[in-house]
Motif scaffolding. Structure first.
Motif, PDB file in Angstrom:
ATOM      1  N   ILE A   1      -5.350  11.126   0.904  1.00  0.00           N
ATOM      2  CA  ILE A   1      -5.222   9.663   0.878  1.00  0.00           C
ATOM      3  C   ILE A   1      -5.127   9.121   2.300  1.00  0.00           C
TER       4      ILE A   1
ATOM      5  N   THR B   1       0.839  -1.194   0.000  1.00  0.00           N
ATOM      6  CA  THR B   1       0.000   0.000   0.000  1.00  0.00           C
ATOM      7  C   THR B   1       0.872   1.242   0.000  1.00  0.00           C
TER       8      THR B   1
ATOM      9  N   LYS C   1      -1.575  13.636  -0.666  1.00  0.00           N
ATOM     10  CA  LYS C   1      -1.096  12.693   0.347  1.00  0.00           C
ATOM     11  C   LYS C   1      -1.966  12.772   1.599  1.00  0.00           C
TER      12      LYS C   1
ATOM     13  N   ILE D   1       1.073   4.124  -2.967  1.00  0.00           N
ATOM     14  CA  ILE D   1       0.835   5.543  -2.659  1.00  0.00           C
ATOM     15  C   ILE D   1       2.048   6.378  -3.042  1.00  0.00           C
TER      16      ILE D   1
END
Length: 64
Positions: free
Chosen positions: A36, A8, A33, A12
């Motif tokens: 997210i 993950t 960021k 990202i």
């Protein structure tokens, strides 16, 4: 517990890197960021702790 694996983080970071390569402002990348992370924290808090599904399987039209 939700399966937030290292994969993950890799995905990202690759996404954020692609935003940087598109010459987006550092503030825009920082905000992506943050968004997210906010979403992932929300997902953690609303998903049963017994879930061991990877994130892509947890993100459904119902969770969105």
């Amino acid at each position: 517990m939700i399966n937030f694996t290292e994969n993950t983080d890799v995905v990202i970071n690759e996404f954020l890197r692609s935003l940087t390569q598109q010459s987006l402002s550092p503030v825009t990348v920082k905000n992506y960021k943050s968004d997210i992370n906010f979403f992932l924290n929300w997902l953690r808090s609303t998903t049963p702790y017994s879930s061991s599904l990877p994130i892509p399987q947890l993100i459904t039209p119902k969770t969105l």
